[in-house]
Design a protein around this motif. Sequence first.
Motif, PDB file in Angstrom:
ATOM      1  N   THR A 122     -32.188   8.261  47.718  1.00 13.82           N
ATOM      2  CA  THR A 122     -32.875   8.169  48.898  1.00 13.82           C
ATOM      3  C   THR A 122     -33.934   9.180  48.402  1.00 13.82           C
ATOM      4  OG1 THR A 122     -31.196   7.766  50.416  1.00 13.82           O
ATOM      5  CG2 THR A 122     -33.331   8.599  51.153  1.00 13.82           C
ATOM      6  N   GLU A 123     -33.681  10.241  47.651  1.00 11.57           N
ATOM      7  CA  GLU A 123     -34.461  11.112  47.318  1.00 11.57           C
ATOM      8  C   GLU A 123     -35.968  10.453  46.380  1.00 11.57           C
ATOM      9  OE1 GLU A 123     -34.918  15.346  44.796  1.00 11.57           O
ATOM     10  OE2 GLU A 123     -33.229  14.156  44.478  1.00 11.57           O
ATOM     11  N   ARG A 124     -35.464   9.539  45.752  1.00 16.49           N
ATOM     12  CA  ARG A 124     -36.257   8.881  44.842  1.00 16.49           C
ATOM     13  C   ARG A 124     -37.053   7.567  45.703  1.00 16.49           C
ATOM     14  NH1 ARG A 124     -34.028   8.123  38.613  1.00 16.49           N
ATOM     15  NH2 ARG A 124     -33.165  10.128  38.384  1.00 16.49           N
ATOM     16  N   LEU A 133     -20.093  -9.904  42.491  1.00 15.03           N
ATOM     17  CA  LEU A 133     -21.753 -10.245  42.420  1.00 15.03           C
ATOM     18  C   LEU A 133     -22.336  -9.110  41.747  1.00 15.03           C
ATOM     19  CD1 LEU A 133     -21.494 -11.407  46.165  1.00 15.03           C
ATOM     20  CD2 LEU A 133     -21.521 -12.885  44.038  1.00 15.03           C
ATOM     21  N   ALA A 134     -23.351  -9.504  41.112  1.00 19.95           N
ATOM     22  CA  ALA A 134     -24.564  -8.597  40.597  1.00 19.95           C
ATOM     23  C   ALA A 134     -25.899  -8.884  41.174  1.00 19.95           C
ATOM     24  CB  ALA A 134     -24.528  -8.598  39.026  1.00 19.95           C
ATOM     25  N   LEU A 135     -26.410  -7.828  41.736  1.00 17.47           N
ATOM     26  CA  LEU A 135     -27.987  -8.147  42.292  1.00 17.47           C
ATOM     27  C   LEU A 135     -28.742  -7.135  41.638  1.00 17.47           C
ATOM     28  CD1 LEU A 135     -26.770  -7.817  45.934  1.00 17.47           C
ATOM     29  CD2 LEU A 135     -27.498  -9.743  44.974  1.00 17.47           C
ATOM     30  N   TRP A 136     -29.940  -7.707  41.426  1.00 21.84           N
ATOM     31  CA  TRP A 136     -30.879  -7.186  40.180  1.00 21.84           C
ATOM     32  C   TRP A 136     -32.277  -7.053  41.057  1.00 21.84           C
ATOM     33  CZ3 TRP A 136     -32.377  -4.332  36.645  1.00 21.84           C
ATOM     34  CH2 TRP A 136     -33.626  -4.377  36.005  1.00 21.84           C
ATOM     35  N   PHE A 137     -32.674  -5.734  41.587  1.00 24.55           N
ATOM     36  CA  PHE A 137     -33.861  -5.542  41.931  1.00 24.55           C
ATOM     37  C   PHE A 137     -34.840  -4.925  41.102  1.00 24.55           C
ATOM     38  CE2 PHE A 137     -30.543  -5.321  45.185  1.00 24.55           C
ATOM     39  CZ  PHE A 137     -30.787  -6.159  45.953  1.00 24.55           C
ATOM     40  N   PRO A 138     -35.819  -5.549  40.418  1.00 24.53           N
ATOM     41  CA  PRO A 138     -36.789  -4.966  39.562  1.00 24.53           C
ATOM     42  C   PRO A 138     -37.747  -3.999  40.486  1.00 24.53           C
ATOM     43  CG  PRO A 138     -36.718  -7.344  39.127  1.00 24.53           C
ATOM     44  CD  PRO A 138     -35.832  -7.052  40.601  1.00 24.53           C
ATOM     45  N   GLY A 139     -37.987  -3.073  39.896  1.00 30.86           N
ATOM     46  CA  GLY A 139     -39.244  -1.984  40.636  1.00 30.86           C
ATOM     47  C   GLY A 139     -40.413  -2.634  40.404  1.00 30.86           C
ATOM     48  N   PRO A 140     -41.342  -2.327  41.491  1.00 31.40           N
ATOM     49  CA  PRO A 140     -41.048  -1.505  42.683  1.00 31.40           C
ATOM     50  C   PRO A 140     -40.501  -2.073  43.709  1.00 31.40           C
ATOM     51  CG  PRO A 140     -43.527  -2.128  42.638  1.00 31.40           C
ATOM     52  CD  PRO A 140     -42.715  -2.776  41.721  1.00 31.40           C
ATOM     53  N   HIS A 141     -40.153  -3.098  43.812  1.00 25.97           N
ATOM     54  CA  HIS A 141     -39.401  -3.875  44.918  1.00 25.97           C
ATOM     55  C   HIS A 141     -38.180  -3.721  45.113  1.00 25.97           C
ATOM     56  CE1 HIS A 141     -43.405  -5.595  45.143  1.00 25.97           C
ATOM     57  NE2 HIS A 141     -43.231  -6.352  43.984  1.00 25.97           N
ATOM     58  N   SER A 142     -37.744  -2.294  45.422  1.00 28.28           N
ATOM     59  CA  SER A 142     -36.362  -2.120  45.444  1.00 28.28           C
ATOM     60  C   SER A 142     -36.235  -0.897  46.394  1.00 28.28           C
ATOM     61  CB  SER A 142     -35.770  -1.755  44.096  1.00 28.28           C
ATOM     62  OG  SER A 142     -36.369  -0.591  43.560  1.00 28.28           O
ATOM     63  N   TYR A 143     -34.873  -0.519  46.716  1.00 26.91           N
ATOM     64  CA  TYR A 143     -34.863   0.529  47.503  1.00 26.91           C
ATOM     65  C   TYR A 143     -35.370   2.014  47.075  1.00 26.91           C
ATOM     66  CZ  TYR A 143     -32.285   4.384  50.397  1.00 26.91           C
ATOM     67  OH  TYR A 143     -32.207   5.416  51.264  1.00 26.91           O
ATOM     68  N   THR A 144     -35.172   2.056  45.665  1.00 24.59           N
ATOM     69  CA  THR A 144     -35.805   3.512  45.285  1.00 24.59           C
ATOM     70  C   THR A 144     -37.186   3.391  44.640  1.00 24.59           C
ATOM     71  OG1 THR A 144     -34.863   2.931  42.955  1.00 24.59           O
ATOM     72  CG2 THR A 144     -33.191   4.287  44.486  1.00 24.59           C
ATOM     73  N   GLY A 145     -37.731   2.105  44.541  1.00 25.82           N
ATOM     74  CA  GLY A 145     -38.946   1.939  44.053  1.00 25.82           C
ATOM     75  C   GLY A 145     -39.027   1.779  42.244  1.00 25.82           C
ATOM     76  N   GLU A 146     -37.599   2.098  41.844  1.00 24.54           N
ATOM     77  CA  GLU A 146     -37.181   1.838  40.204  1.00 24.54           C
ATOM     78  C   GLU A 146     -36.589   0.468  40.244  1.00 24.54           C
ATOM     79  OE1 GLU A 146     -36.771   6.437  39.096  1.00 24.54           O
ATOM     80  OE2 GLU A 146     -35.016   5.106  39.818  1.00 24.54           O
ATOM     81  N   ASP A 147     -36.265   0.246  38.888  1.00 27.14           N
ATOM     82  CA  ASP A 147     -35.286  -1.085  38.752  1.00 27.14           C
ATOM     83  C   ASP A 147     -33.993  -0.628  39.304  1.00 27.14           C
ATOM     84  OD1 ASP A 147     -37.237  -2.346  37.445  1.00 27.14           O
ATOM     85  OD2 ASP A 147     -36.540  -2.071  35.473  1.00 27.14           O
TER      86      ASP A 147
END
Length: 467
Positions: free
Chosen positions: A120-122, A65-79
């Motif tokens: 998590t730092e990001r 499975l591939a999951l794509w989270f475009p920033g800023p809606h992601s854990y790090t705020g990035e893609d």
Amino acid sequence: MLSQFHDPIVAIATASGRGAVGIVRVSGKGLGPFVQALLGKVLKAREATYLPFFDGQGQPIDHGLALWFPGPHSYTGEDVLELQGHGGPVVMQLLMARCLAVAQGTGFAGLRPARAGEFTERAFLNDKLDLAQAEAVADLIDASTEAAARSASRSLAGAFSQRIHGLRDALVNLRMLVEATLDFPEEEIDFLKKADAEGQLDRLHAALTAVQGEAKQGALLRDGLRVVIAGQPNAGKSSLLNALAGAELAIVTPIAGTTRDVVQQTIQIEGVPLHVIDTAGLRESPDVDEVEKIGIERAWGQIEKADAVLFLRDLTRSAQTDYQQGDAAIAAALPAGLSILSIWNKWDRCSPETWAALADQREPGDLVLSAKSGEGLEALRKRLLELAGWQPSGDGVFMARERHMQALARVQTHLGSAKDLLKAQAEHLDLLAEELRLAQHALGEITGEFSADDLLGEIFSRFCIGK
């Protein structure tokens, strides 16, 4: 530390070894072209897509499975891209290597393996989490008890941060009053008295004390209590460790000096982790060999580092003069200020008259028990919680760390100084303003509003790779 903040990063986000599922995580800005080159298609945001993961020769490495989270809606705020495949270490390494190889040909040559805690730092640097929440991520992973996990989850959800922000808002309002008085000294209106500045400061101090109490409970859930069992040989120290742990961890024999080294076990009582340490019997005798001497030295070293000591004493030898002298020597050598609980063991081999005859040797708070039969263990567990300072408060506890406690202590010191200065308003308002500013700065250190780069590096370096 921040110079590489803009590099795209990749890491295996699951624990090392074999597992049913493994995850490779990539984070960076503008990763769309990289994702299309890697997977051969455009992914829908936040939707799992099942597909093959190909190598450079077009052969499938795995299907997953591939999951794509475009920033800023992601854990790090990035893609962020997550590849979920079968959890074999070779498969994960091949997927990570493929990501690095594709990056070289798609303008993402800066893609590099992530450092420990860098995702998590990001998230922190991109304002997805504050510093207290970021630390709660690691605390949730490391939680050793259910209560600790629940408390870490509350901190991650922002419970601790909200309390800190409440203190900060009250402090900022008080600072505004003081600054107004400094800026307009010619006004007839006394800003501080009219706004009840002294009352505000008292309420702020009371709220801080409440937060400190809750934070202390959270720190206890995270770090636990170091409890050392000490006493003369054959007092039953190893038997007590085994009884508390519910397992045969330490060797038990009637031979003096059987325990030569430190044996440690972490137990939990009402969700509070207690690190119980069994040590060599403490004695001075010409029969002590070199190995036992080393064990005794290590025992005293553990006592020096303990939060509490269980001073175990043998009821069956309590009437012997030499045994009484040995106990007295140990009691005199124990560090001052250390929490010490005196326990009389082997109750199963004595009569009530034996206990009554010890009236001149025991203190009102002494406990009597049998490590062999288990009688008295429940009373000991309750006393251990009292020694730890644990106060059950349901699900309201949030996780806290030693650095949080130190920051709150500094806030308390500055507010105490501010209260003294407020009584001499006109003479020391500039100093009052400075104490309030320092108090706010100390609060900001907890959530990361004011944090040095070296502090951030120390915190995030303790995370696991991929988190």
